[in-house]
Design an enzyme around this catalytic site. Structure first.
Site, PDB file in Angstrom:
ATOM      1  N   GLY B 127      33.259 -36.919 -49.066  1.00 41.61           N
ATOM      2  CA  GLY B 127      33.281 -37.226 -50.351  1.00 41.61           C
ATOM      3  C   GLY B 127      33.490 -38.570 -50.421  1.00 41.61           C
ATOM      4  CG  ASP B 158      18.993 -42.744 -49.447  1.00 40.56           C
ATOM      5  OD1 ASP B 158      19.885 -42.431 -50.106  1.00 40.56           O
ATOM      6  OD2 ASP B 158      17.787 -42.624 -49.744  1.00 40.56           O
ATOM      7  NE  ARG B 338      54.574 -55.384 -27.901  1.00 45.78           N
ATOM      8  CZ  ARG B 338      53.909 -56.011 -27.157  1.00 45.78           C
ATOM      9  NH1 ARG B 338      52.721 -55.876 -27.119  1.00 45.78           N
ATOM     10  NH2 ARG B 338      54.458 -57.281 -26.635  1.00 45.78           N
ATOM     11  CB  SER B 364      48.608 -55.443 -27.993  1.00 48.80           C
ATOM     12  OG  SER B 364      48.159 -56.746 -27.651  1.00 48.80           O
ATOM     13  CD  GLU B 385      40.188 -52.146 -36.607  1.00 52.29           C
ATOM     14  OE1 GLU B 385      39.404 -51.941 -37.612  1.00 52.29           O
ATOM     15  OE2 GLU B 385      40.605 -52.695 -35.949  1.00 52.29           O
TER      16      GLU B 385
END
Lengths: 651, 651
Positions: B127, B158, B338, B364, B385
């Site tokens: 939506g 479209d 990380r 990274s 992303e």
């Protein structure tokens, strides 16, 4: 080719500097910079019509470096050119060695392009990828409005072109025939973690851009003839894309390996790098050549247009009448805040600085009133919110006041772009319509609910001049929506306004004044203080009635219409109301309730703050009352909660 | 063509129902639904291999309705087919008339597709436009991992195809050769506010999709032969795009006008609409034909795979050693969160349900450890992303546990997609790396700062089952990052973890347990309580030292590593520390500080809560210390603020 010897010499000089400055900084992207050394030199020393000594010249050609990480090469060139940085009132001229301050805490040569800290050569902070083409498009749109013959060059990486926004921007360029934008895809074949996909190869990019309706030139980005031919080719009917094949780490062997992205050379590798570039110089026959300014630039006359002074929307009733809403309002006694926004925008349009964009929902946001009246200053952005926000940043950089609108829900699409605009100190006014749950029937995919959490984060982040990065406006009725729209036009910087779908009663006199950070103490009571915003002010008013009639309680009601909010004054009202505040919002947590609660938690007054907000992901219901009931925010729910607050304060 | 008579009859029946149900609801998009009536009927009654009586069959073909507003036609068909809704443990069968409950507060037929409220025919809430192709791509990626021969049909408008994400998704399909996805562009030529741009015409879309490397078929979307040929064509080497030319409002004259988007017919227009469709039926020679089930479906065998049970990352030291970090950790006594995330992810990969995606920064974020070990379950999403987040929603819908990673800053790009995944109750684990200001040198365009404001909004929004829409994890060291990554894999639903760039000391024993909503009381003191999260725990530890050594103050230190947070317990610790809490964060406002302050403001304990957070837009500095100093968040700044808090509490 003799005529390029001075430029070849320059390229070696700049290449060395790029390598050195990244090593000195201990970080940065020398390999990306080197891939652009010819294109940048061509643009900055020859092609662009501008004056490095006056980066504020509003008739200049501009470079948008969408691939922001490649910025060291631009810095090196701008320092070599003695470019001016700072602010018009305190300009300062760079020297060649200033490039070595890259990424220093007190340097204007930030890690990625950042005009807001005093690097006015750029129009927009970049570095979050894929946004530059949109910025260039916005600059071009503004130039058309101003009748200025400016050109906008945008350099975008090949890997970067994976971002869908790039293709939204190309659609926008074609839609609006913005042929004064030239997009350069820097095809050096390497991304950060790997070679780019075949989907982002020079060949595929050329094919895609052609299919999108642009004129495409594929060139060797290190071949001067091809570079100049492409950059200076006469603009035709179509915007142009230059697909430039380049070598990542051009001239320096160590920087050409696949894993060299974003890595500076170590100190001990510098000597070899310089030797590599010297060898290149020898090959080019410029090893012995003296460095010259090599500058051949033409400078356009500044337009002389002023961008200062207030913008007026005139009177509410005249503006409403001008778009034919007066009869409607008269009949129903109600008007949706989104309609009042549209009326205000149309009225503000009398000032030529005002420009509007909308994402195929102008008939819902009511940007339509402006679009109809000022079609030459309305840019339909279609269903592509990312491009719309970044394009508005470009429009803003040209001294205009862009208003952009869509459903609050859909503007989330442009939140990263908005943050980049905040870093830029752009002057964009956003209107997110159909906010909260009162949209009802369409369901959660169309409701703006986490918007206040996000926007408030920026309301308390200061720009360099101390101003809030984003100011938030929460009108509750048509008059406040009208006045706050006008207020947004008259403050410098990003503003976000929420409007709502349903018609609501008008609660303010049309001469009421509204202020940044302001609120209105609508009802004076003493048993507790209810603070509400936007649509919820109306539910809260009904709740105050219920409390009085059913429980004999007298509640204060505050309409908190702006963030950051003057919480001290609200806490004092709460203090006068037995120290009890109840905050009502139709969004997820993170808005006005947290604003007041956080202030209370540091205050000695000891005011208690309860918060009612949307605590569940909603679903469709046929009416606003239906969704409010679902999330426990009807007038009755509020009255019930208020009664509990009162009872507890009594206990 | 006699063989389609029963389908022609069906199309008239469904068309009438679409018109009626929107009128009954008082809103909705009948014209969009009608443009798809043939394609939907072909898919749902003939082409898809599925069983309307068992929407949980994990080997089924699936329909992703990216153009979510067109959903009434799917509802009408699914009701006609007696499709099953609800949950596996309490299924219920729809009847034809149930379609009339569209948008009711207690109906599973929400305004837009919404599987989470009990409509399992769909895999994702849609939506907010442009996301469906990505969802289909994720479903297809998961099917490949599972070796299942499933097909995924995605219908996209479209006008909707203007969203850049659609093109990111097509790139992803081609990159990963996901030929079991068939994208249908519904070219009915009308958007909401206007006709679509020529850039979104059928011809341009076909040209673009071809340039993107897809096989393209252009068809008349109301011609059965063309529809079936395209939908059932054997998949070749390339994913396929079907450009279907359709008529908005097919069969109903009033709904074919340009301004009919999203508008139901008024009650009084119904009769004429029915007459229009009857006339169509007569033209088709089916006016007198009996309605039949018209169903010719094949049903695949469910895979029998279980998706239940815990996922283990094993021991911290083994996982660290497995990716070769043990020596590094030994030597430096430090490890970046990380890296620990990467090690945990690689260890979790032993379970085949775990799938990872990353946006060209795997080296990274350290998703690279997983990518190397399990390339067949790693899907490189490149610099796109939005597509990555929605694709993960598709992967999740197939019963997998997708982990996605990028810089926290770049994940903002997918916030709208994340919200749609939250509405879906998708089971995605996000890791935003390089959060806060400790990234330093690259500057604000790479720093994740407003993320907590946004995520916390969802932390306090409940799904239908009462679970937080997003749970937030804020590890401070390698052990907590490792354990929280494992925790994320083992809770159902969206989770967001922040990791940081710099190496930090390990502060936890490797057998420490971590919990949802949890915190650790690291240092017990009595003069005030400092609460910190993530990277700031280390600055706060140093501040506690400074306070003790320089001022003789004894501060408690709490590591608040999760949201929503158990604030009651933290307030009690604060109460034991002279009622003074100081919260430290390296993000903009809206995170842990507000969480605790809001709790304090409703508590009788009278605990004071001061907040230190990033109050200025930062710029580059060469070191984390440099940026922390810039924003006033060094250990010394914290100690100074703590001293003031203490002094005030004394006063």
């Amino acid at each position: 080719m003799a005529e390029y010897k001075d430029l070849d010499r320059k390229v070696i000089k700049l290449g060395k500097q790029v390598v050195r400055m990244c090593t000195e900084a201990g970080s940065g992207h020398p390999s990306s910079g080197l891939s652009l050394v010819h294109l940048t030199t061509a643009l900055m020393y020859r092609v662009m019509r501008y004056d490095p000594k006056n980066p504020w010249n509003d008739a200049s050609d501009r470079l948008v470096l969408s691939a922001g990480h490649a910025v060291p090469v631009v810095y090196a060139a701008y320092c070599d050119l003695g470019g001016v940085v700072g602010w018009p009132e305190r300009p300062s001229e760079l020297r060649f060695d200033d490039a070595m301050s890259l990424r220093d805490a007190d340097s204007v040569l930030d890690g990625h392009p950042n005009p807001a800290i005093g690097f006015p050569f750029f129009d927009a902070a970049t570095g979050s990828l894929g946004q530059g083409v949109s910025v260039a498009a916005g600059l071009a749109a503004a130039a058309r409005v101003d009748g200025l013959d400016r050109r906008f060059f945008c350099i975008c990486g090949d890997g970067e072109s994976r971002e869908g926004q790039v293709w939204e921007a190309l659609d926008f360029l074609v839609d609006h025939k913005l042929t004064n934008v030239r997009v350069i895809f820097n095809c050096n074949k390497q991304g950060q973690s790997d070679y780019v996909s075949e989907q982002q190869s020079a060949e595929t990019l050329a094919r895609k851009a052609e299919a999108f309706g642009l004129e495409v030139k594929v060139i060797d980005g290190h071949n001067w003839d091809e570079v100049f031919d492409a950059l200076t080719a006469e603009a035709g009917d179509k915007p142009m894309v230059i697909v430039a094949k380049t070598v990542k780490g051009w001239g320096v062997n160590e920087l050409q390996s696949a894993d060299s992205h974003g890595k500076p050379l170590k100190e001990e590798s510098l000597e070899q790098a310089m030797a590599d570039l010297d060898a290149r110089a020898a090959e080019l026959g410029v090893a012995e050549l003296e460095d010259t300014p090599a500058v051949e630039l033409t400078t356009p006359e500044p337009s002389g247009k002023s961008t200062d002074g207030p913008v007026s929307a005139g009177s509410f009733s005249e503006a409403i009448a001008a778009v034919g809403l007066d009869a409607d309002l008269e009949k129903k006694g109600k008007l949706a805040t989104r309609r009042a926004y549209g009326a205000a925008l149309a009225a503000l349009g009398a000032d030529e600085r005002v420009v509007a964009l909308d994402g195929d929902v102008q008939n819902s946001t009511f940007a339509s009133y402006f679009a109809k009246k000022y079609p030459e200053r309305y840019f339909e952005a279609r269903i592509a919110e990312q491009n719309m926000v970044s394009a508005a940043a470009g429009v803003s950089a040209a001294g205009k006041i862009p208003f952009i609108s869509s459903f609050a829900k859909f503007l989330v699409r442009g939140y990263d772009q908005l943050e980049m605009a905040a870093i830029t100190n752009a002057n964009i006014k956003l209107c997110g319509s159909h906010a909260g749950v009162s949209l009802a029937a369409d369901g959660p995919s169309q409701m703006g609910l986490p918007d206040l959490g996000y926007m408030r984060a920026f309301a308390h982040a200061a720009r360099q001049d101390g101003v809030s990065a984003i100011r938030v406006m929460l009108p509750s009725d048509a008059v406040s929506a009208f006045k706050l729209t006008e207020l947004m036009a008259n403050v410098d910087g990003l503003c976000y306004m929420r409007t709502h779908r349903p018609d609501v009663p008008v609660i303010y006199e049309e001469d009421t004044e509204f202020f940044e950070g302001g609120f209105n103490h609508l009802i004076d009571g003493e048993d507790l203080c209810i603070v509400a915003s936007g649509y919820m002010v109306h539910e809260a008013r009904r709740a105050v009635d219920v409390l009085e009639k059913k429980a004999g309680l007298s509640a204060s009601l505050v309409d908190a219409y702006s963030l950051p909010l003057k919480t001290d004054e609200i806490l004092r009202i709460g203090d006068d109301c037995r120290g009890q505040i109840l905050v009502i919002e139709d969004n997820y947590v993170g808005g006005v309730g947290d604003e007041i609660a956080a202030a209370a938690a540091t205050s000695d007054l000891g005011v208690m703050v309860r918060r009612m907000y949307v605590r569940d992901i909603p679903k469709s219901a046929k009416t606003p009352e239906g969704t409010l009931k679902m999330v426990g925010l009807t007038a009755d729910d509020i009255a019930k909660a208020a009664q509990q607050v009162f009872d507890q304060s009594e206990a």
